[in-house]
Enzyme design. Structure first.
Site, mmCIF file in Angstrom:
data_model
loop_
_atom_site.group_PDB
_atom_site.id
_atom_site.type_symbol
_atom_site.label_atom_id
_atom_site.label_comp_id
_atom_site.label_asym_id
_atom_site.label_seq_id
_atom_site.Cartn_x
_atom_site.Cartn_y
_atom_site.Cartn_z
ATOM 1 N N HIS A 148 -17.702 -61.800 -10.643
ATOM 2 C CA HIS A 148 -17.074 -63.035 -10.185
ATOM 3 C C HIS A 148 -17.586 -64.253 -10.977
ATOM 4 O O HIS A 148 -16.801 -65.058 -11.476
ATOM 5 C CB HIS A 148 -17.353 -63.241 -8.690
ATOM 6 C CG HIS A 148 -16.894 -64.578 -8.204
ATOM 7 N ND1 HIS A 148 -15.569 -64.931 -8.140
ATOM 8 C CD2 HIS A 148 -17.588 -65.674 -7.804
ATOM 9 C CE1 HIS A 148 -15.460 -66.179 -7.704
ATOM 10 N NE2 HIS A 148 -16.666 -66.655 -7.499
ATOM 11 N N SER A 157 -11.092 -62.549 -10.467
ATOM 12 C CA SER A 157 -12.194 -61.584 -10.576
ATOM 13 C C SER A 157 -12.022 -60.469 -9.550
ATOM 14 O O SER A 157 -12.939 -59.685 -9.333
ATOM 15 C CB SER A 157 -13.546 -62.283 -10.427
ATOM 16 O OG SER A 157 -13.602 -63.040 -9.238
ATOM 17 N N GLU A 195 -10.690 -71.494 -6.714
ATOM 18 C CA GLU A 195 -11.073 -70.108 -6.388
ATOM 19 C C GLU A 195 -9.799 -69.283 -6.161
ATOM 20 O O GLU A 195 -9.726 -68.134 -6.565
ATOM 21 C CB GLU A 195 -11.954 -70.044 -5.135
ATOM 22 C CG GLU A 195 -13.358 -70.633 -5.285
ATOM 23 C CD GLU A 195 -14.311 -69.767 -6.102
ATOM 24 O OE1 GLU A 195 -13.902 -68.705 -6.628
ATOM 25 O OE2 GLU A 195 -15.484 -70.174 -6.247
ATOM 26 N N HIS A 227 -15.710 -67.661 -13.151
ATOM 27 C CA HIS A 227 -16.133 -69.036 -13.443
ATOM 28 C C HIS A 227 -16.490 -69.233 -14.924
ATOM 29 O O HIS A 227 -16.273 -70.311 -15.469
ATOM 30 C CB HIS A 227 -17.309 -69.423 -12.553
ATOM 31 C CG HIS A 227 -16.917 -69.551 -11.107
ATOM 32 N ND1 HIS A 227 -16.068 -70.523 -10.648
ATOM 33 C CD2 HIS A 227 -17.233 -68.791 -10.024
ATOM 34 C CE1 HIS A 227 -15.885 -70.386 -9.340
ATOM 35 N NE2 HIS A 227 -16.583 -69.333 -8.936
HETATM 36 FE FE LIG Z 1 -16.841 -68.693 -6.903
#
Ligand SMILES: [Fe+2]
Length: 291
Positions: free
Chosen positions: A162, A227, A208, A167
């Protein structure tokens, strides 16, 4: 990782300074003593981290490299179909290895060359104000562990996949990195916890789980969506709403299951303008946040 992970695997330090990670009964690593010890070692290294020093390297197991190989290949294929262009540009710049789990320090060096951001290791839960505030200093606090190999497509908490795939790709893109920096500055100037949590909620639905339209098609922009192998196949089934600060700030989000409601921008530029305006103008007294 920030307070989204409150429910999961807290890191504790006993009176003698020994660090351990507490797993809930439904965590895939609950019965795996080796994994628990490995996670404790990773958390311990993060707790010892001194800002400004090199990020400590982790000795990943062959199973963990195998999990990375499997999931990074699956995600790369899904990204080609579902990711927005800005994410793909960041991902290309990040150029993560596909044959082994990278060190956070390697990803950090690439991100730093691209936009000036860097990763710093987080043992576990980071307070929401600390987590977002550090973005103003171009620092993203990230976990260094990877999910349990018995359930490679599922992680109950944010892991390296993730943090780095999601990110990291954002942070290698100048337009997205600028939003992260603005987010950090916004949180630093807000005094009330309510306002910070509302900003956190808008971020959650925008970066997100956010979507953008490209050539009439829905594309994923959010780091959590991008992700998650499963959610990249499911997001089109969610209720899709146009961007709306009051709704995004107040609608509760779910960390344990698919998001039933997602928000979509007309384009990436629309998402950028929407967040730029919101983050610049929001104050502790913004009426929208009380909606
Ligand atoms: Fe996050």
């Amino acid at each position: 990782m920030f307070e989204e992970a409150t429910l999961y695997s807290p890191v504790i330090k006993n009176d003698r300074g020994a660090v351990s990670v507490v797993f809930s009964k439904d965590h895939p690593g609950y019965h795996d003593r080796d994994y628990q010890e490995h996670r404790a070692k990773i958390a311990d290294a993060a707790l010892r981290y001194v800002p400004g020093r090199p990020v400590p390297d982790i000795e990943y197991t062959e199973q963990e490299h195998a999990t990375w190989r499997l999931i990074s290949a699956e995600l790369a294929e899904k990204h080609r179909r579902h990711a927005c262009r800005e994410f793909l540009a960041g991902s290309e710049r990040l150029a993560l290895p596909t044959d082994r789990l990278p060190q956070l320090s390697e990803a950090s060096a690439t991100v730093q060359r691209a936009t000036g951001f860097r990763f710093s290791p987080a043992a576990g839960l980071v307070g929401v104000r600390d987590f977002y505030g550090s973005l103003a200093d171009h620092t993203f606090q990230a976990t260094q562990y990877i999910r349990h190999s018995s359930m490679p497509r599922f992680s109950p908490e944010p892991d390296m996949i993730h943090e780095v795939v999601g990110h990291g790709s954002h942070l290698c893109n100048r337009r997205l990195a600028a939003i992260y920096e603005l987010l950090g500055r916004t949180v630093r100037r807000l005094a009330s916890r309510e306002a910070v949590l509302a900003v956190s909620s808008v971020f959650w639905f925008a970066l997100e789980y956010g979507l953008v339209r490209e050539d009439g098609r829905l594309k994923a922009c959010g780091a959590s969506l991008l992700s998650s192998c499963a959610e990249l196949e499911q997001f089109q089934d969610a209720e899709i709403r146009p961007l709306d600060v009051a709704q995004m700030a107040s609608l509760g989000y779910l960390v344990e299951t698919y998001q039933p409601v997602l928000f979509c921008a007309d384009s990436f530029a629309h998402l950028e303008d929407f967040l730029g305006t919101f983050l610049t103008e929001v104050t502790d007294d913004s009426p929208l946040l009380a909606a």
